[in-house]
Design a protein around this motif. Structure first.
Motif, PDB file in Angstrom:
ATOM      1  N   ALA A  39       0.746  -1.164  -0.024  1.00  0.00           N
ATOM      2  CA  ALA A  39      -0.108   0.174   0.030  1.00  0.00           C
ATOM      3  C   ALA A  39       0.917   1.300  -0.047  1.00  0.00           C
ATOM      4  O   ALA A  39       0.544   2.223  -0.893  1.00  0.00           O
ATOM      5  N   ASP A  63      -7.137   5.807  -3.750  1.00  0.00           N
ATOM      6  CA  ASP A  63      -7.474   4.615  -3.570  1.00  0.00           C
ATOM      7  C   ASP A  63      -8.787   3.714  -4.551  1.00  0.00           C
ATOM      8  O   ASP A  63      -8.561   2.750  -5.000  1.00  0.00           O
ATOM      9  N   ASP A 112      -1.324  -8.117   1.393  1.00  0.00           N
ATOM     10  CA  ASP A 112      -0.066  -7.129   1.671  1.00  0.00           C
ATOM     11  C   ASP A 112       0.469  -7.655   2.730  1.00  0.00           C
ATOM     12  O   ASP A 112       0.132  -8.698   3.535  1.00  0.00           O
TER      13      ASP A 112
END
Length: 473
Positions: free
Chosen positions: A153, A178, A465
């Motif tokens: 991210a 986003d 992630d």
């Protein structure tokens, strides 16, 4: 190349039967790398199989064959229906275009990525890196010297800001950032699924999945088209100031040599969309994997810091510690080697497709017109016959005098005339991010964390992630 299927002069390739390809299609769709690696260990560097049990393809990690297709006889090989099909979602920019139209566009856009142009952007890149890291430094200082981050991210946010400012001279709002990242991920995942499991297409069409993802594409194009229209209106306003010297303005200003005409609005949007997607997606993935590797190899991070300190110490007394000049980057080779090695182990473009336009031959093997090639860059980069200690992170293998056993065994940006137009931009960006991040932080992984699995979509990203700890130096 004793392991090559062509070395023996055998007239036929080994083949994976169609029924085996069908049985493996679910595993291939879920996690293709182990399936492909196992297949090539069994059959050798090159094998014929059926993608999803339907589409016949030649899978290869033979560096000679890959070089033949991408470079030596590149005119006979075009991007296949798989890449061209992606144009449905990203338009007909440099990534998906073919033939004379592609060459015309490439010649038009190439000056925007020349070395001098990239050199002029290094200050902007470092400014954005500093802006992105500043809040993390504050958070770390307020919480005992460390801050936890989601690696992918963070790198996606950082590289998106860099390419957005380089293309549009603007920061996207956080919500827009986003949303764009989410749209790109969702569209990619769906398109890759239609390739790996083609037998599901009727069901997906019946459920309205194609129509739904077309709507996502329209949303993405509307968002970017709004920025382009704002620029057009600003340029046309009476007494307007000089426009920003960014890549969007370059796309609006360039003229075709043969007609003197500019690109159409649709062409500008297609090229801007490709620059935005490819310009942040590949770098974000490569940097994420680099941080993952550096967290496991602190000695390599220390070597980068030591070289950085030496370069900064050579500056005149009183000089600021940043930004780095483009010329100084040439002396900061340890960070460059680390970037190159990360892209060897985790190449963003992990698979490249091509189709033969006419009959051809390679080392005695007949290649009929229409043959589909799946050039397996991930396998090529990790093949022990071409790379000593192939699975180990050893950046110094890219130092002068440490050339690979087979020069053509490294192709993270493709090869031949279609070598990635943004290669110098990406390498400079990744080097600067690495230098700045390590100048301020130690990079660590929380203890006891399992290895991070891969998610090979169109690019090679981590599945989900993973957490990193940044410790203030």
């Amino acid at each position: 190349m004793a392991d090559s299927a062509f070395a023996s002069g055998a007239p036929r390739l080994p083949q994976v039967p169609r029924w085996q390809s069908i049985l493996r299609s679910f595993a291939l769709a879920k996690d293709p790398l182990p399936v492909l690696d196992t297949t090539l260990r069994r059959f050798g560097d090159t094998v014929q199989l059926y993608i999803g049990g339907v589409q016949k393809s030649v899978l290869t990690q033979d560096p000679g064959l890959i070089q033949h297709v991408l470079q030596k006889n590149h005119r006979n090989y075009a991007k296949s229906q798989f890449t061209q099909g992606f144009a449905r979602y990203v338009g007909h920019g440099l990534l998906t275009n073919e033939g004379a139209d592609w060459l015309r566009q490439r010649r038009l856009i190439q000056p925007g990525f020349h070395r001098q142009r990239v050199a002029s952007l290094t200050g902007l890149m470092q400014e954005i890196v500093a802006e992105t890291l500043a809040p993390l430094r504050v958070q770390a200082a307020e919480s005992g010297g460390t801050v936890a981050v989601a690696a992918h991210a963070l790198m996606t946010q950082l590289t998106f800001r860099i390419i957005a400012r380089s293309v549009f001279s603007t920061n996207f709002a956080a919500a827009e950032l986003d949303r764009v990242a989410g749209l790109i991920t969702e569209i990619q995942a769906f398109y890759v699924r239609t390739i790996r499991q083609p037998y599901l297409k009727p069901w997906l069409r019946l459920r309205g999945q194609f129509r739904y993802h077309d709507q996502l594409t329209a949303e993405l194009r509307t968002l970017l088209g709004g920025y382009i229209e704002q620029r057009r209106q600003a340029n046309a306003a009476p007494g307007a100031p000089a426009p920003p010297d960014d890549l969007l303005q370059m796309l609006l200003d360039v003229r075709y040599e043969d007609t003197g005409q500019p690109m159409t609005t649709a062409q500008v949007l297609d090229e801007a969309l490709i620059l935005l997607i490819a310009g942040h997606e590949t770098s974000a993935n490569a940097l994420t994997w680099l941080l993952y590797l550096l967290a496991q190899h602190p000695a390599e991070a220390a070597a980068i810091r030591a070289e950085t300190a030496a370069v900064l110490a050579s500056r005149p007394p009183g000089a600021a510690p940043a930004p780095f000049t483009f010329e100084e980057l040439l002396r900061l080779s340890r960070a460059q080697y680390a970037v190159q090695e990360a892209m060897r182990l985790f190449p963003p473009a992990w698979m490249v497709d091509r189709v033969a336009l006419a009959d051809d031959e390679y080392q005695g093997l007949r290649i009929p017109k229409g043959t589909l090639f799946s050039l397996y860059i991930y396998g090529l980069h990790r093949a022990p016959q071409y790379w000593p200690a192939a699975t180990e992170f050893r950046p110094l293998r890219f130092a002068p005098g440490q050339e690979p056993l087979v020069p053509a065994a490294y192709a993270p940006f493709g090869g031949g005339p279609r070598l990635c137009i943004g290669m110098q931009f990406a390498l400079t960006e990744m080097q600067l991010v690495t230098l700045e991040l390590l100048r301020h932080f130690e990079v660590e992984r929380p203890a006891g964390q399992p290895p991070v699995p891969t998610q090979p979509l169109i690019t090679l990203r981590p599945r989900g992630d993973f957490a990193l700890t940044l410790r203030l130096r």
